[in-house]
Design a protein around this motif. Structure first.
Motif, PDB file in Angstrom:
ATOM      1  N   LEU A 176      16.883  10.267 -31.080  1.00  0.00           N
ATOM      2  CA  LEU A 176      17.622   9.009 -31.154  1.00  0.00           C
ATOM      3  C   LEU A 176      16.622   7.861 -31.114  1.00  0.00           C
TER       4      LEU A 176
ATOM      5  N   LEU B 162      22.226   3.961 -37.424  1.00  0.00           N
ATOM      6  CA  LEU B 162      23.231   3.634 -36.412  1.00  0.00           C
ATOM      7  C   LEU B 162      24.073   2.427 -36.832  1.00  0.00           C
TER       8      LEU B 162
ATOM      9  N   VAL C 262      29.576   6.887 -36.407  1.00  0.00           N
ATOM     10  CA  VAL C 262      28.207   7.401 -36.533  1.00  0.00           C
ATOM     11  C   VAL C 262      28.133   8.799 -35.912  1.00  0.00           C
ATOM     12  N   ILE C 263      28.762   8.961 -34.767  1.00  0.00           N
ATOM     13  CA  ILE C 263      28.745  10.268 -34.095  1.00  0.00           C
ATOM     14  C   ILE C 263      29.357  11.329 -35.005  1.00  0.00           C
TER      15      ILE C 263
ATOM     16  N   VAL D 135      27.196   5.465 -28.587  1.00  0.00           N
ATOM     17  CA  VAL D 135      26.974   5.316 -30.026  1.00  0.00           C
ATOM     18  C   VAL D 135      28.342   5.241 -30.712  1.00  0.00           C
TER      19      VAL D 135
ATOM     20  N   VAL E 213      19.210   7.994 -36.164  1.00  0.00           N
ATOM     21  CA  VAL E 213      19.059   9.339 -35.606  1.00  0.00           C
ATOM     22  C   VAL E 213      18.300  10.156 -36.645  1.00  0.00           C
TER      23      VAL E 213
ATOM     24  N   LEU F 153      25.268  11.536 -27.460  1.00  0.00           N
ATOM     25  CA  LEU F 153      25.485  10.283 -28.191  1.00  0.00           C
ATOM     26  C   LEU F 153      26.730   9.559 -27.685  1.00  0.00           C
TER      27      LEU F 153
END
Lengths: 138, 109
Positions: A63, A136, A35-36, A31, A68, A26
């Motif tokens: 993804l 996302l 979010v990660i 990304v 996700v 990611l």
């Protein structure tokens, strides 16, 4: 894009490998970091649950353009009372597991906190499937 | 504050490989229950713990902590240093208690 991971039910040393690998992917794609972080925390907790409680299983992390979706499937003993399992602080982990720093009863609450949706399907004696969705974008 | 500055001020031992001590420390978190740390530590925190097993590598990496500080003279279990080096995780050690370390950090900020 879908990544498939096999998760060993006994291998504590490598618990977290799937989460680390997916996180790296990611990051590479670009990304957003917040979010990660959400994906990493939720996925790690679910991965650890698969090791500790599920006796191993597999994970498919996908993804999509706007989200996700991560599915964990195990053939473990199943969850008798999902509502109770969701309570912060409730854990069925053994002392051995607790000594490793797990079993605080925060796994499922953490997953719920860091995902936009969480679905648990479980049958006692058959196993458990957990599906995590993280958007996302807000 | 850089990890190197924190390490110098608190007389921390560098356990992991050299080369990443320029990383910024922006906060501090104490915890040994890994799920609590995962859920509550902020990115950039110096994570103080007495937990020495291999899973601290995954938690430090996934939670994006700036470094791990093993308190009270705790030494990492076999394989932890290697795993942390592979993932660019900084591990430091100290004989001080978690409280002394956190208080020391607070004095610096």
């Amino acid at each position: 894009m879908v990544k498939h991971y096999e998760i060993s039910g006994t291998d504590f040393a490598n618990a977290g490998e799937a989460s680390s690998d997916f996180k790296a992917m990611l990051k590479k794609i670009g990304v957003p970091t917040d979010v990660i972080r959400k994906v990493s925390i939720a996925m790690y907790e679910a991965e650890i649950n698969t090791v500790i409680h599920g006796q191993g299983g597999y994970c498919d992390a996908e993804l999509q353009p706007d989200r996700v979706i991560i599915t964990f499937t195990d053939n473990g003993p199943g969850i008798e009372d999902i509502e109770r399992a969701m309570q912060a602080g409730y854990s069925t982990a053994t002392d051995e597991i607790r000594n490793l720093g797990f079993g605080a009863g925060m796994g499922l609450p953490n997953i719920k906190k860091y995902t936009d949706d969480m679905q648990i399907e479980s049958e006692v004696g058959k196993g458990t499937t957990v599906v995590l969705t993280i958007k996302l974008f807000k | 504050m850089k990890v190197s500055e924190l390490a110098k001020a608190l007389e921390l031992r560098l356990i992991s490989a050299e080369g990443y001590e320029d990383r910024e420390v922006t906060g501090c978190y104490i915890g040994d229950l890994l799920s609590w740390v995962m859920g509550r530590a902020e990115p950039g925190d110096a994570w103080i713990t007495i937990m020495s097993n291999i899973n601290i590598a995954a938690v430090a990496s996934l939670a994006d902590t700036a470094c791990v500080i093993l308190a009270e003279g705790v030494v990492p279990d076999p394989g932890v240093k290697e795993k942390c080096d592979m993932q660019d995780i900084i591990v430091l050690g100290s004989d001080k208690t978690a409280y002394e370390l956190a208080a020391g950090y607070a004095r610096l900020t």
